[in-house]
Design a protein around this motif. Structure first.
Motif, PDB file in Angstrom:
ATOM      1  N   GLU A   1       0.825  -1.206   0.000  1.00  0.00           N
ATOM      2  CA  GLU A   1       0.000   0.000   0.000  1.00  0.00           C
ATOM      3  C   GLU A   1       0.859   1.256   0.000  1.00  0.00           C
ATOM      4  O   GLU A   1       1.832   1.350   0.742  1.00  0.00           O
ATOM      5  N   ILE A   2       0.477   2.232  -0.827  1.00  0.00           N
ATOM      6  CA  ILE A   2       1.203   3.493  -0.939  1.00  0.00           C
ATOM      7  C   ILE A   2       0.515   4.542  -0.071  1.00  0.00           C
ATOM      8  O   ILE A   2      -0.672   4.799  -0.225  1.00  0.00           O
ATOM      9  N   TYR A   3       1.294   5.143   0.841  1.00  0.00           N
ATOM     10  CA  TYR A   3       0.810   6.185   1.755  1.00  0.00           C
ATOM     11  C   TYR A   3       1.511   7.508   1.451  1.00  0.00           C
ATOM     12  O   TYR A   3       2.586   7.525   0.840  1.00  0.00           O
ATOM     13  N   GLU A   4       0.914   8.596   1.929  1.00  0.00           N
ATOM     14  CA  GLU A   4       1.608   9.879   1.922  1.00  0.00           C
ATOM     15  C   GLU A   4       2.954   9.676   2.596  1.00  0.00           C
ATOM     16  O   GLU A   4       3.060   8.937   3.575  1.00  0.00           O
ATOM     17  N   GLY A   5       3.972  10.353   2.084  1.00  0.00           N
ATOM     18  CA  GLY A   5       5.291  10.266   2.695  1.00  0.00           C
ATOM     19  C   GLY A   5       6.140   9.116   2.189  1.00  0.00           C
ATOM     20  O   GLY A   5       7.329   9.052   2.496  1.00  0.00           O
ATOM     21  N   ASP A   6       5.552   8.212   1.399  1.00  0.00           N
ATOM     22  CA  ASP A   6       6.340   7.109   0.853  1.00  0.00           C
ATOM     23  C   ASP A   6       7.273   7.625  -0.235  1.00  0.00           C
ATOM     24  O   ASP A   6       6.968   8.581  -0.953  1.00  0.00           O
ATOM     25  N   ILE A   7       8.409   6.948  -0.374  1.00  0.00           N
ATOM     26  CA  ILE A   7       9.369   7.254  -1.428  1.00  0.00           C
ATOM     27  C   ILE A   7       9.276   6.119  -2.432  1.00  0.00           C
ATOM     28  O   ILE A   7       9.423   4.942  -2.090  1.00  0.00           O
ATOM     29  N   LEU A   8       8.987   6.490  -3.680  1.00  0.00           N
ATOM     30  CA  LEU A   8       8.793   5.517  -4.751  1.00  0.00           C
ATOM     31  C   LEU A   8       9.980   5.560  -5.693  1.00  0.00           C
ATOM     32  O   LEU A   8      10.572   6.613  -5.916  1.00  0.00           O
ATOM     33  N   ASP A   9      10.293   4.411  -6.272  1.00  0.00           N
ATOM     34  CA  ASP A   9      11.420   4.330  -7.185  1.00  0.00           C
ATOM     35  C   ASP A   9      10.959   3.772  -8.519  1.00  0.00           C
ATOM     36  O   ASP A   9      10.217   2.787  -8.576  1.00  0.00           O
ATOM     37  N   THR A  10      11.366   4.434  -9.581  1.00  0.00           N
ATOM     38  CA  THR A  10      11.246   3.936 -10.960  1.00  0.00           C
ATOM     39  C   THR A  10      12.611   4.246 -11.546  1.00  0.00           C
ATOM     40  O   THR A  10      13.606   3.901 -10.945  1.00  0.00           O
ATOM     41  N   GLN A  11      12.658   4.964 -12.635  1.00  0.00           N
ATOM     42  CA  GLN A  11      13.950   5.480 -13.104  1.00  0.00           C
ATOM     43  C   GLN A  11      14.322   6.734 -12.317  1.00  0.00           C
ATOM     44  O   GLN A  11      15.445   7.185 -12.342  1.00  0.00           O
ATOM     45  N   TYR A  12      13.352   7.317 -11.620  1.00  0.00           N
ATOM     46  CA  TYR A  12      13.541   8.465 -10.740  1.00  0.00           C
ATOM     47  C   TYR A  12      12.994   8.120  -9.360  1.00  0.00           C
ATOM     48  O   TYR A  12      12.262   7.159  -9.202  1.00  0.00           O
ATOM     49  N   ARG A  13      13.299   8.954  -8.388  1.00  0.00           N
ATOM     50  CA  ARG A  13      12.695   8.809  -7.064  1.00  0.00           C
ATOM     51  C   ARG A  13      11.595   9.842  -6.917  1.00  0.00           C
ATOM     52  O   ARG A  13      11.750  10.995  -7.301  1.00  0.00           O
ATOM     53  N   TRP A  14      10.483   9.407  -6.306  1.00  0.00           N
ATOM     54  CA  TRP A  14       9.304  10.249  -6.146  1.00  0.00           C
ATOM     55  C   TRP A  14       8.887  10.230  -4.676  1.00  0.00           C
ATOM     56  O   TRP A  14       8.947   9.193  -4.030  1.00  0.00           O
ATOM     57  N   LEU A  15       8.428  11.360  -4.187  1.00  0.00           N
ATOM     58  CA  LEU A  15       7.878  11.460  -2.844  1.00  0.00           C
ATOM     59  C   LEU A  15       6.376  11.681  -2.975  1.00  0.00           C
ATOM     60  O   LEU A  15       5.942  12.568  -3.709  1.00  0.00           O
TER      61      LEU A  15
ATOM     62  N   GLU B   1       6.774  -1.218 -12.662  1.00  0.00           N
ATOM     63  CA  GLU B   1       8.101  -0.760 -12.263  1.00  0.00           C
ATOM     64  C   GLU B   1       8.107  -0.017 -10.933  1.00  0.00           C
ATOM     65  O   GLU B   1       9.158   0.157 -10.338  1.00  0.00           O
ATOM     66  N   LEU B   2       6.972   0.444 -10.483  1.00  0.00           N
ATOM     67  CA  LEU B   2       6.891   1.301  -9.301  1.00  0.00           C
ATOM     68  C   LEU B   2       7.079   0.496  -8.024  1.00  0.00           C
ATOM     69  O   LEU B   2       6.394  -0.488  -7.798  1.00  0.00           O
ATOM     70  N   GLU B   3       8.029   0.943  -7.169  1.00  0.00           N
ATOM     71  CA  GLU B   3       8.318   0.219  -5.934  1.00  0.00           C
ATOM     72  C   GLU B   3       8.530   1.198  -4.781  1.00  0.00           C
ATOM     73  O   GLU B   3       9.224   2.199  -4.931  1.00  0.00           O
ATOM     74  N   ILE B   4       7.948   0.891  -3.635  1.00  0.00           N
ATOM     75  CA  ILE B   4       8.191   1.673  -2.428  1.00  0.00           C
ATOM     76  C   ILE B   4       9.550   1.255  -1.881  1.00  0.00           C
ATOM     77  O   ILE B   4       9.799   0.069  -1.653  1.00  0.00           O
ATOM     78  N   ILE B   5      10.419   2.246  -1.679  1.00  0.00           N
ATOM     79  CA  ILE B   5      11.756   1.929  -1.147  1.00  0.00           C
ATOM     80  C   ILE B   5      11.958   2.480   0.261  1.00  0.00           C
ATOM     81  O   ILE B   5      13.006   2.278   0.856  1.00  0.00           O
ATOM     82  N   GLY B   6      10.953   3.157   0.788  1.00  0.00           N
ATOM     83  CA  GLY B   6      11.040   3.701   2.137  1.00  0.00           C
ATOM     84  C   GLY B   6      10.024   4.811   2.310  1.00  0.00           C
ATOM     85  O   GLY B   6       9.122   4.975   1.492  1.00  0.00           O
ATOM     86  N   ASN B   7      10.190   5.566   3.384  1.00  0.00           N
ATOM     87  CA  ASN B   7       9.325   6.729   3.601  1.00  0.00           C
ATOM     88  C   ASN B   7      10.170   7.858   4.180  1.00  0.00           C
ATOM     89  O   ASN B   7      11.268   7.636   4.684  1.00  0.00           O
ATOM     90  N   MET B   8       9.635   9.077   4.086  1.00  0.00           N
ATOM     91  CA  MET B   8      10.407  10.263   4.446  1.00  0.00           C
ATOM     92  C   MET B   8      10.750  10.363   5.925  1.00  0.00           C
ATOM     93  O   MET B   8      11.666  11.095   6.300  1.00  0.00           O
ATOM     94  N   HIS B   9      10.070   9.623   6.778  1.00  0.00           N
ATOM     95  CA  HIS B   9      10.325   9.705   8.216  1.00  0.00           C
ATOM     96  C   HIS B   9      11.342   8.679   8.681  1.00  0.00           C
ATOM     97  O   HIS B   9      12.222   8.992   9.475  1.00  0.00           O
ATOM     98  N   GLU B  10      11.238   7.462   8.172  1.00  0.00           N
ATOM     99  CA  GLU B  10      12.175   6.411   8.573  1.00  0.00           C
ATOM    100  C   GLU B  10      13.424   6.384   7.702  1.00  0.00           C
ATOM    101  O   GLU B  10      14.457   5.871   8.129  1.00  0.00           O
ATOM    102  N   ASN B  11      13.328   6.928   6.483  1.00  0.00           N
ATOM    103  CA  ASN B  11      14.448   6.889   5.534  1.00  0.00           C
ATOM    104  C   ASN B  11      14.685   8.248   4.868  1.00  0.00           C
ATOM    105  O   ASN B  11      14.671   8.346   3.644  1.00  0.00           O
ATOM    106  N   PRO B  12      14.905   9.312   5.639  1.00  0.00           N
ATOM    107  CA  PRO B  12      15.058  10.646   5.028  1.00  0.00           C
ATOM    108  C   PRO B  12      16.273  10.740   4.094  1.00  0.00           C
ATOM    109  O   PRO B  12      16.303  11.604   3.216  1.00  0.00           O
ATOM    110  N   GLU B  13      17.245   9.866   4.265  1.00  0.00           N
ATOM    111  CA  GLU B  13      18.422   9.889   3.410  1.00  0.00           C
ATOM    112  C   GLU B  13      18.115   9.527   1.957  1.00  0.00           C
ATOM    113  O   GLU B  13      18.908   9.776   1.053  1.00  0.00           O
ATOM    114  N   LEU B  14      16.938   8.948   1.700  1.00  0.00           N
ATOM    115  CA  LEU B  14      16.567   8.540   0.340  1.00  0.00           C
ATOM    116  C   LEU B  14      16.026   9.689  -0.510  1.00  0.00           C
ATOM    117  O   LEU B  14      15.881   9.556  -1.712  1.00  0.00           O
ATOM    118  N   ILE B  15      15.715  10.818   0.136  1.00  0.00           N
ATOM    119  CA  ILE B  15      15.188  11.959  -0.640  1.00  0.00           C
ATOM    120  C   ILE B  15      16.152  13.125  -0.622  1.00  0.00           C
ATOM    121  O   ILE B  15      17.069  13.195   0.122  1.00  0.00           O
TER     122      ILE B  15
END
Length: 121
Positions: free
Chosen positions: A56-70, A107-121
């Protein structure tokens, strides 16, 4: 079609999840069992969409394709905010990213979220 209404809350240490069932409760009631103060949490809503693994995709999730999306909620809808290489303000609604740009979630995959993984954004 009924829309699932779910929330999660970041209390600074862990992510708490809860499902809204009939509309009779409040966010406070959802998370009261965790014992943390209501005002100390950051609440995020489920978008109603899932990634390629069915997560499930929630607000704050970081998504990965060829780019990273918040995933953010802005202007009345969930937006996929590209983190690198795209001018701010030109971000697509999340449903458009999933349906038109990512081959229907393949292709869309959740790789983390902005609170637990801020280093990903």
């Amino acid at each position: 079609m009924d829309r699932e209404i779910k929330f999660r809350a970041w209390n600074g240490n862990i992510m708490e999840y809860s499902e809204y069932d009939d509309g009779s409760g409040s966010l406070y009631d959802f998370f009261a069992d965790y014992g943390t103060d209501y005002d100390d949490r950051i609440y995020m809503q489920y978008t109603g969409l899932k990634d390629k693994r069915g997560q499930e995709i929630y607000e704050g999730d970081i998504l990965d394709t060829q780019y990273r999306w918040l995933v953010v909620f802005r202007v009345g809808c969930f937006i996929a905010e590209q983190q690198v290489g795209r001018p701010k303000g030109s971000d697509p609604p999340l449903w458009r990213l999933i349906n038109e740009r990512v081959k229907a979630r393949d292709e869309l995959e959740i790789i983390g979220n902005m609170h637990e993984n801020p280093e990903l954004i």
